[in-house]
Design an enzyme around this catalytic site. Structure first.
Site, PDB file in Angstrom:
ATOM      1  CG  HIS A 102      14.793  12.877 -13.369  1.00 52.66           C
ATOM      2  ND1 HIS A 102      14.437  11.582 -13.633  1.00 52.66           N
ATOM      3  CD2 HIS A 102      15.577  12.819 -12.260  1.00 52.66           C
ATOM      4  CE1 HIS A 102      14.996  10.768 -12.749  1.00 52.66           C
ATOM      5  NE2 HIS A 102      15.683  11.493 -11.893  1.00 52.66           N
TER       6      HIS A 102
ATOM      7  CB  SER B 211      13.903   6.292 -11.965  1.00 52.08           C
ATOM      8  OG  SER B 211      14.256   7.556 -12.441  1.00 52.08           O
TER       9      SER B 211
ATOM     10  NE  ARG C 292      13.043  12.280  -5.275  1.00 53.04           N
ATOM     11  CZ  ARG C 292      13.649  11.253  -5.822  1.00 53.04           C
ATOM     12  NH1 ARG C 292      13.038  10.541  -6.732  1.00 53.04           N
ATOM     13  NH2 ARG C 292      14.863  10.899  -5.465  1.00 53.04           N
TER      14      ARG C 292
ATOM     15  CE  LYS D 271      21.144   3.483  -8.006  1.00 57.19           C
ATOM     16  NZ  LYS D 271      20.764   4.882  -8.227  1.00 57.19           N
TER      17      LYS D 271
HETATM   18  P1  ADP Z   1      20.149   8.847  -8.026  1.00 54.66           P
HETATM   19  O1  ADP Z   1      20.341   7.795  -9.061  1.00 54.66           O
HETATM   20  O2  ADP Z   1      21.391   9.601  -7.640  1.00 54.66           O
HETATM   21  O3  ADP Z   1      19.299   8.425  -6.865  1.00 54.66           O
HETATM   22  P2  ADP Z   1      18.211  10.028  -9.793  1.00 54.66           P
HETATM   23  O4  ADP Z   1      18.769   9.748 -11.112  1.00 54.66           O
HETATM   24  O5  ADP Z   1      16.984   9.308  -9.422  1.00 54.66           O
HETATM   25  O6  ADP Z   1      19.313   9.997  -8.670  1.00 54.66           O
HETATM   26  O7  ADP Z   1      17.894  11.583  -9.676  1.00 54.66           O
HETATM   27  C1  ADP Z   1      18.863  12.579  -9.872  1.00 54.66           C
HETATM   28  C2  ADP Z   1      18.472  13.776  -9.044  1.00 54.66           C
HETATM   29  O8  ADP Z   1      17.151  14.172  -9.357  1.00 54.66           O
HETATM   30  C3  ADP Z   1      18.489  13.571  -7.534  1.00 54.66           C
HETATM   31  O9  ADP Z   1      18.932  14.782  -6.935  1.00 54.66           O
HETATM   32  C4  ADP Z   1      17.047  13.329  -7.181  1.00 54.66           C
HETATM   33  O10 ADP Z   1      16.767  13.735  -5.865  1.00 54.66           O
HETATM   34  C5  ADP Z   1      16.375  14.239  -8.184  1.00 54.66           C
HETATM   35  N1  ADP Z   1      14.997  13.835  -8.467  1.00 54.66           N
HETATM   36  C6  ADP Z   1      14.568  12.670  -8.974  1.00 54.66           C
HETATM   37  N2  ADP Z   1      13.220  12.632  -9.071  1.00 54.66           N
HETATM   38  C7  ADP Z   1      12.781  13.834  -8.608  1.00 54.66           C
HETATM   39  C8  ADP Z   1      11.514  14.427  -8.406  1.00 54.66           C
HETATM   40  N3  ADP Z   1      10.381  13.765  -8.688  1.00 54.66           N
HETATM   41  N4  ADP Z   1      11.454  15.666  -7.877  1.00 54.66           N
HETATM   42  C9  ADP Z   1      12.601  16.322  -7.562  1.00 54.66           C
HETATM   43  N5  ADP Z   1      13.826  15.826  -7.705  1.00 54.66           N
HETATM   44  C10 ADP Z   1      13.928  14.599  -8.219  1.00 54.66           C
END
Ligand code: ADP
Length: 163
Positions: free
Chosen positions: A17, A128, A90, A41
């Site tokens: 992030h 996460s 990713r 969630k």
């Molecule tokens: P959600 O709860 O919508 O699945 P997250 O909070 O995990 O999303 O992540 C928010 C955004 O950040 C999403 O677009 C996700 O693809 C991106 N993201 C999370 N981790 C990474 C990473 N390691 N590399 C690139 N993008 C990431």
């Protein structure tokens, strides 16, 4: 002024992030990191804790606001006067879900564009959920999340184990 919203759960924010946020700050004049309130969630950290943790980690990082929202993302964009949604990509596994979301948001509001950035490849497989899973089992996740977040995770997991 180009304002982008980076929405997500951030439970907790990882280095993946962080890498997207830092790139976003280069591309846009202002970035709003928006933590989604999602009662469906189950989360490790409360929304307030997540907002606080992101704010702490990104102090002085540039033109950045950390906020939370619920309801439709496109409505939140309108309230914030933002025309761009920033998402991170990713591995290929993200692609289909992100495509669906971007198309749905475009369907709901044609004024809002979704822009994708790639994280630093060191964090290509970092999510996460996987970080939480490893930390719960006692794994070392220190290189995958910022140090302040690693500390908070340890404390939180120790506290939840005791309950
Ligand atoms: P959600 O709860 O919508 O699945 P997250 O909070 O995990 O999303 O992540 C928010 C955004 O950040 C999403 O677009 C996700 O693809 C991106 N993201 C999370 N981790 C990474 C990473 N390691 N590399 C690139 N993008 C990431």
């Amino acid at each position: 002024m180009s304002v982008a919203i980076y929405p997500g759960s951030f439970d907790p924010m990882t280095n993946g992030h962080l890498s997207i946020i830092k790139s976003g700050l280069v591309v846009f004049d202002k970035l709003i990191v928006a933590v989604l309130r999602n009662p469906r969630k189950e989360a490790l950290f409360t929304v307030e804790e997540r907002v606080e943790m992101i704010t702490e980690e990104l102090q002085g990082a540039g033109n950045l606001e950390v906020d939370s929202f619920d309801g439709l993302l496109v409505d939140y964009c309108k309230r914030k006067n933002a025309r761009v949604v920033l998402r991170g990509l990713r591995a290929v596994a993200d692609f289909e879900y992100e495509l669906q979301m971007a198309n749905m948001n475009r369907h709901l509001n044609t004024q809002v564009e979704t822009v994708f950035l790639m994280a630093n490849d060191a964090y290509f497989y970092v999510s996460s959920n996987i970080v939480k899973e490893a930390a719960r089992l006692g794994g070392d996740v220190d290189r995958l999340v910022p140090p302040g977040i690693a500390r908070r995770m340890k404390a939180k997991l120790a506290a939840t184990k005791g309950t």
